[in-house]
Design a protein around this motif. Structure first.
Motif, PDB file in Angstrom:
ATOM      1  N   ASP A 108      -4.689  13.876   6.293  1.00  0.00           N
ATOM      2  CA  ASP A 108      -4.732  13.843   4.831  1.00  0.00           C
ATOM      3  C   ASP A 108      -3.346  13.710   4.213  1.00  0.00           C
ATOM      4  OD1 ASP A 108      -7.452  13.976   4.750  1.00  0.00           O
ATOM      5  OD2 ASP A 108      -7.576  16.089   4.203  1.00  0.00           O
ATOM      6  N   ALA A 109      -2.322  14.255   4.862  1.00  0.00           N
ATOM      7  CA  ALA A 109      -0.965  14.184   4.314  1.00  0.00           C
ATOM      8  C   ALA A 109      -0.466  12.752   4.223  1.00  0.00           C
ATOM      9  CB  ALA A 109      -0.013  15.016   5.173  1.00  0.00           C
ATOM     10  N   ALA A 110      -0.999  11.866   5.073  1.00  0.00           N
ATOM     11  CA  ALA A 110      -0.557  10.471   5.073  1.00  0.00           C
ATOM     12  C   ALA A 110      -1.207   9.648   3.975  1.00  0.00           C
ATOM     13  CB  ALA A 110      -0.838   9.831   6.429  1.00  0.00           C
ATOM     14  N   ARG A 111      -2.187  10.218   3.275  1.00  0.00           N
ATOM     15  CA  ARG A 111      -2.917   9.461   2.261  1.00  0.00           C
ATOM     16  C   ARG A 111      -2.095   9.213   0.993  1.00  0.00           C
ATOM     17  NH1 ARG A 111      -8.284   8.561   2.519  1.00  0.00           N
ATOM     18  NH2 ARG A 111      -9.388   9.320   4.370  1.00  0.00           N
ATOM     19  N   THR A 112      -1.076   9.991   0.752  1.00  0.00           N
ATOM     20  CA  THR A 112      -0.265   9.819  -0.449  1.00  0.00           C
ATOM     21  C   THR A 112       1.207   9.660  -0.081  1.00  0.00           C
ATOM     22  OG1 THR A 112      -0.022  12.219  -0.723  1.00  0.00           O
ATOM     23  CG2 THR A 112      -1.836  11.144  -1.902  1.00  0.00           C
ATOM     24  N   VAL A 113       1.937   9.038  -0.982  1.00  0.00           N
ATOM     25  CA  VAL A 113       3.388   8.877  -0.859  1.00  0.00           C
ATOM     26  C   VAL A 113       4.044   9.731  -1.934  1.00  0.00           C
ATOM     27  CG1 VAL A 113       5.303   7.243  -1.034  1.00  0.00           C
ATOM     28  CG2 VAL A 113       3.185   6.572   0.117  1.00  0.00           C
ATOM     29  N   ALA A 114       5.048  10.499  -1.543  1.00  0.00           N
ATOM     30  CA  ALA A 114       5.761  11.371  -2.480  1.00  0.00           C
ATOM     31  C   ALA A 114       6.923  10.618  -3.101  1.00  0.00           C
ATOM     32  CB  ALA A 114       6.262  12.622  -1.765  1.00  0.00           C
ATOM     33  N   LEU A 115       6.952  10.571  -4.427  1.00  0.00           N
ATOM     34  CA  LEU A 115       8.012   9.911  -5.187  1.00  0.00           C
ATOM     35  C   LEU A 115       8.709  10.960  -6.043  1.00  0.00           C
ATOM     36  CD1 LEU A 115       5.810   6.952  -6.491  1.00  0.00           C
ATOM     37  CD2 LEU A 115       7.225   6.946  -4.438  1.00  0.00           C
ATOM     38  N   SER A 116      10.027  10.964  -6.029  1.00  0.00           N
ATOM     39  CA  SER A 116      10.750  11.952  -6.824  1.00  0.00           C
ATOM     40  C   SER A 116      11.728  11.275  -7.772  1.00  0.00           C
ATOM     41  CB  SER A 116      11.500  12.946  -5.921  1.00  0.00           C
ATOM     42  OG  SER A 116      12.467  12.294  -5.132  1.00  0.00           O
ATOM     43  N   ASN A 117      11.847  11.856  -8.943  1.00  0.00           N
ATOM     44  CA  ASN A 117      12.828  11.455  -9.953  1.00  0.00           C
ATOM     45  C   ASN A 117      12.834   9.951 -10.243  1.00  0.00           C
ATOM     46  OD1 ASN A 117      13.492  14.154  -9.865  1.00  0.00           O
ATOM     47  ND2 ASN A 117      15.397  13.864  -8.757  1.00  0.00           N
ATOM     48  N   PRO A 118      11.747   9.410 -10.795  1.00  0.00           N
ATOM     49  CA  PRO A 118      11.759   8.002 -11.201  1.00  0.00           C
ATOM     50  C   PRO A 118      12.764   7.772 -12.322  1.00  0.00           C
ATOM     51  CG  PRO A 118       9.818   9.109 -12.063  1.00  0.00           C
ATOM     52  CD  PRO A 118      10.474  10.086 -11.145  1.00  0.00           C
ATOM     53  N   TYR A 119      13.366   6.593 -12.342  1.00  0.00           N
ATOM     54  CA  TYR A 119      14.356   6.308 -13.377  1.00  0.00           C
ATOM     55  C   TYR A 119      14.300   4.844 -13.798  1.00  0.00           C
ATOM     56  CZ  TYR A 119      17.218   4.294  -9.588  1.00  0.00           C
ATOM     57  OH  TYR A 119      17.676   3.532  -8.540  1.00  0.00           O
ATOM     58  N   LEU A 120      14.756   4.614 -15.017  1.00  0.00           N
ATOM     59  CA  LEU A 120      14.903   3.281 -15.584  1.00  0.00           C
ATOM     60  C   LEU A 120      16.351   3.142 -16.023  1.00  0.00           C
ATOM     61  CD1 LEU A 120      13.556   0.634 -16.700  1.00  0.00           C
ATOM     62  CD2 LEU A 120      13.274   1.862 -18.856  1.00  0.00           C
ATOM     63  N   GLN A 137       0.831  -1.194   0.000  1.00  0.00           N
ATOM     64  CA  GLN A 137       0.000   0.000   0.000  1.00  0.00           C
ATOM     65  C   GLN A 137       0.875   1.257   0.000  1.00  0.00           C
ATOM     66  OE1 GLN A 137      -3.542  -2.017   2.763  1.00  0.00           O
ATOM     67  NE2 GLN A 137      -2.386  -0.260   3.530  1.00  0.00           N
ATOM     68  N   PHE A 138       0.524   2.202  -0.838  1.00  0.00           N
ATOM     69  CA  PHE A 138       1.156   3.512  -0.832  1.00  0.00           C
ATOM     70  C   PHE A 138       0.154   4.492  -0.221  1.00  0.00           C
ATOM     71  CE2 PHE A 138       3.566   1.177  -3.867  1.00  0.00           C
ATOM     72  CZ  PHE A 138       4.852   1.718  -3.829  1.00  0.00           C
ATOM     73  N   GLY A 139       0.399   4.883   1.028  1.00  0.00           N
ATOM     74  CA  GLY A 139      -0.502   5.756   1.750  1.00  0.00           C
ATOM     75  C   GLY A 139      -1.353   4.986   2.744  1.00  0.00           C
ATOM     76  N   ARG A 140      -1.908   5.729   3.717  1.00  0.00           N
ATOM     77  CA  ARG A 140      -2.823   5.132   4.690  1.00  0.00           C
ATOM     78  C   ARG A 140      -3.907   6.152   5.014  1.00  0.00           C
ATOM     79  NH1 ARG A 140       0.620   3.941  10.047  1.00  0.00           N
ATOM     80  NH2 ARG A 140      -1.469   3.551  10.896  1.00  0.00           N
ATOM     81  N   SER A 141      -5.089   5.639   5.392  1.00  0.00           N
ATOM     82  CA  SER A 141      -6.249   6.515   5.550  1.00  0.00           C
ATOM     83  C   SER A 141      -6.659   6.740   6.991  1.00  0.00           C
ATOM     84  CB  SER A 141      -7.439   5.929   4.769  1.00  0.00           C
ATOM     85  OG  SER A 141      -7.735   4.607   5.211  1.00  0.00           O
ATOM     86  N   ASP A 142      -5.910   6.212   7.975  1.00  0.00           N
ATOM     87  CA  ASP A 142      -6.305   6.351   9.373  1.00  0.00           C
ATOM     88  C   ASP A 142      -5.562   7.482  10.083  1.00  0.00           C
ATOM     89  OD1 ASP A 142      -3.894   5.025   9.185  1.00  0.00           O
ATOM     90  OD2 ASP A 142      -4.281   3.695  10.885  1.00  0.00           O
ATOM     91  N   LEU A 143      -4.776   8.265   9.344  1.00  0.00           N
ATOM     92  CA  LEU A 143      -4.088   9.419   9.909  1.00  0.00           C
ATOM     93  C   LEU A 143      -4.611  10.682   9.234  1.00  0.00           C
ATOM     94  CD1 LEU A 143      -0.467   7.932  10.100  1.00  0.00           C
ATOM     95  CD2 LEU A 143      -2.183   8.039  11.906  1.00  0.00           C
TER      96      LEU A 143
END
Length: 265
Positions: free
Chosen positions: A105-117, A97-103
């Motif tokens: 609103d800021a905890a509902r999403t996960v911040a991802l930066s600079n994806p790479y392949l 799971q990315f994020g949780r709903s029992d905290l």
């Protein structure tokens, strides 16, 4: 299949964002006084590196992403490993799971930066013997709450709990292959095991977690580290998860936290 869909969606996002950027580009000369007020960074960055006889080509999307998602029944890399077959797959994960709903609103999403392949080649300079060894997909930064319910994972992993106890694949006699966190070597009792890790906080006051990647390889490879990223240990053959930096296991043994849609969202 959930993980494969996630990989495909991320790659598709890279292509869409890249093409969208190109479609908006309208070349026009700027006078010097306007140029002096403009700064920026390329949206897509390509780097080539050679290390220990291997050649690496890395494509990085300079972007920030916020993700709320649930993945179930991830089972990848099924083949026999005589030394430690674990649950019979490199990734045997019931829930991710990315994020949780029992905290808040800021905890509902996960911040991802600079994806790479990043692709890795052998004998890249010789057309007759050139060979692709494998690839990895990663993020230069991850911050937020991750929910995990896993049987076993092949990888280099480390989780520290709020009591300062660390569960680390470096203590695994099998080197992290099909790791379930129950074997920490002779005379070394594991503080908890992988099944106890349900809620993870990625990143801390010093910044995001900086070393996440998933690789698929024909043989073990030592990947180079980009600037600002901690060095990683060699990724083993098959599917491999590297994630050790700034990870806090919240209340090991507790139930998997919920990640439900926001009411009315």
């Amino acid at each position: 299949m959930g993980a494969l869909k996630m990989l495909r969606h991320l790659l598709a996002a890279l292509l869409v964002l890249s093409s969208a950027s190109a479609a908006r580009a309208q070349g026009a000369p700027l006078p010097d006084y306007e140029l002096s007020r403009v700064w920026g960074q390329a949206m897509v960055e390509v780097t080539n590196t050679s290390v220990n006889g291997y050649d690496f080509s890395r494509v990085t999307l300079n972007a920030d992403i916020k993700l709320s998602a649930n993945f179930s029944n991830i089972r990848l890399g099924e083949y026999n490993v005589a030394a430690n077959n674990g649950a019979g797959a490199d990734f045997a994960i019931n829930r991710l799971q990315f994020g949780r709903s029992d905290l808040d609103d800021a905890a509902r999403t996960v911040a991802l930066s600079n994806p790479y392949l990043e692709l890795v080649y052998r004998n890249a300079g010789n057309a007759s013997t050139r060979e692709v060894i494998g690839m990895r997909l990663g993020f230069e930064g991850i911050s937020g709450h991750i929910g995990l319910a896993a049987h076993s994972i092949s990888g280099s992993l480390a989780f520290t709990d709020t009591l300062g106890r660390t569960l680390d694949t470096n203590q695994d006699p099998q080197g992290g292959k099909r790791w379930d966190g129950t074997n920490c070597g002779a005379g070394n009792t594991c503080p908890f095991n992988l099944a106890n890790v349900s809620a993870i906080q990625a990143g801390d006051s010093n910044g995001p977690s900086r070393d996440f990647f998933i690789s698929i390889l024909k043989q073990s490879v030592q990947y180079p580290s980009a600037a600002g990223q901690p060095p990683s240990s060699a990724a083993m053959q098959g599917l491999w998860l590297n994630w050790r930096d700034r990870l806090l296991a919240l209340n090991p043994g507790a139930a998997l936290p919920p990640n439900l849609p926001k009411p009315g969202g």
